[in-house]
Design an enzyme around this catalytic site. Structure first.
Site, PDB file in Angstrom:
ATOM      1  N   LYS A 218      28.980  16.396 -13.161  1.00  0.00           N
ATOM      2  CA  LYS A 218      27.543  16.569 -12.937  1.00  0.00           C
ATOM      3  C   LYS A 218      26.987  17.768 -13.698  1.00  0.00           C
ATOM      4  O   LYS A 218      27.727  18.630 -14.159  1.00  0.00           O
ATOM      5  CB  LYS A 218      27.260  16.652 -11.435  1.00  0.00           C
ATOM      6  CG  LYS A 218      27.330  15.252 -10.807  1.00  0.00           C
ATOM      7  CD  LYS A 218      26.851  15.181  -9.402  1.00  0.00           C
ATOM      8  CE  LYS A 218      26.879  13.717  -8.935  1.00  0.00           C
ATOM      9  NZ  LYS A 218      26.703  13.595  -7.502  1.00  0.00           N
ATOM     10  N   ARG A 257      34.439  11.775  -4.786  1.00  0.00           N
ATOM     11  CA  ARG A 257      33.941  10.672  -5.636  1.00  0.00           C
ATOM     12  C   ARG A 257      34.062  11.130  -7.085  1.00  0.00           C
ATOM     13  O   ARG A 257      33.358  12.057  -7.497  1.00  0.00           O
ATOM     14  CB  ARG A 257      32.488  10.373  -5.257  1.00  0.00           C
ATOM     15  CG  ARG A 257      31.874   9.199  -5.986  1.00  0.00           C
ATOM     16  CD  ARG A 257      30.428   8.994  -5.533  1.00  0.00           C
ATOM     17  NE  ARG A 257      29.816   7.864  -6.195  1.00  0.00           N
ATOM     18  CZ  ARG A 257      29.246   7.917  -7.392  1.00  0.00           C
ATOM     19  NH1 ARG A 257      29.199   9.051  -8.058  1.00  0.00           N
ATOM     20  NH2 ARG A 257      28.721   6.832  -7.918  1.00  0.00           N
TER      21      ARG A 257
END
Ligand code: HH2
Length: 276
Positions: A218, A257
């Site tokens: 991210k 995740r």
């Protein structure tokens, strides 16, 4: 605050985006054949869960129509659930109808980034089906979320807002044992706010629900590692993602995740051996 690694206790949810526009893997698994190959790879690498989604949620991504979302994900879910019966499939969607059809095809978990807020029918579906549900924190929608990243005390407010969604789920009939919570890294948060949340991750585990976290590749990692030429691009964020995975696992996260299941599993195994 749980600081030790819990050997074998950290589950890896492998990300399978059947989208042309996801921020890291967009386009790589867009057709059913390449998506199934990616599912096979994630399974071989040791994924405990496969998270299959058909709509990118990166800021500014174009919303996808229901039928298009279903056309992308359902064939992949059907085939993955049959090919890997021991690996639960999770459907990453905000829409109850997509989730309903995904459950019929063999999905066993609903991963809803809106925590049952986007579609009023989602809570009832989750309750009736008795499946596990991930309640992720965000404010607004992917289109508006970054303008809502204003907090006085980000950790306290995110915890409080997650608990409101948990209350809603419980009132709708979702069983406590089926709820996982997720601080929603990158959703209506600045890079600094993401770091603050991760630094205090243990306080989320203390809420009494298993915590799932998605940090993989991210943009806050790109911001931390960036230099004069700007943030580091997603393709160069593996090491940063592994650092986050180890941090989260040692601060109570039960599910991570991730895009890179094999690399994350290897990093966790070493960390677990060190603390066994
Ligand atoms: N992050 C993304 C999507 N779904 N679900 C949960 N529970 N937690 C997360 O942190 C999370 C999520 C965004 O990442 P990705 O799917 O890789 O990208 P995109 O939204 O561009 O498809």
């Amino acid at each position: 605050m749980a600081r030790e690694f819990r050997a074998g206790k950290t589950q890896l949810m492998g990300i399978l985006n059947v989208t042309p526009d996801s921020f890291y893997d967009g386009g790589r698994s867009f057709g059913p054949e390449s998506a199934l190959r990616r599912a096979e790879r994630l399974a071989e690498e040791g994924a405990d869960i496969l998270d299959i989604g058909g709509e990118s949620t990166r800021p500014g991504a174009r919303p996808v129509a229901l039928e298009e979302e279903c056309r992308r994900v359902l064939p992949v879910i059907r085939r993955a659930a049959r090919a890997f019966p021991s690996i639960p499939v999770s459907i990453d969607t905000r829409r109850a109808e997509t989730a309903r059809r995904a459950l019929l095809e063999g999905a066993r978990i609903i991963n809803d980034i809106s925590a049952l807020a986007h579609d009023p029918a989602m809570a009832g579906l989750a309750a009736r089906s008795g499946c596990r549900v991930v309640l992720m924190h965000m404010r607004g929608t992917p289109a508006t979320m970054q303008s809502l990243a204003r907090y006085r005390d980000v950790t306290r407010e995110v915890r409080g807002e997650i608990l409101e969604r948990v209350e809603h789920a419980l009132k709708s009939g979702v069983k406590k044992k089926n709820i996982l919570i997720d601080p929603g890294i990158g959703f209506s948060k600045t890079a600094e706010q993401n770091l603050e949340l991760l630094a205090d991750l243990g306080s989320f585990s203390a809420l009494g629900y298993p915590v799932m976290v998605g940090c993989s590749r991210k943009s806050f990692i790109g911001a931390v590692l960036g230099g004069r030429s700007g943030p580091l691009p997603p393709a160069e964020r593996l090491e940063g993602s592994l650092a986050c995975a180890l941090w989260c696992a040692s601060h109570g996260a039960r599910v991570l995740r991730v895009h890179d299941v094999g690399a994350t599993r290897r990093a966790l195994r070493v960390a677990e051996a060190l603390t066994a």
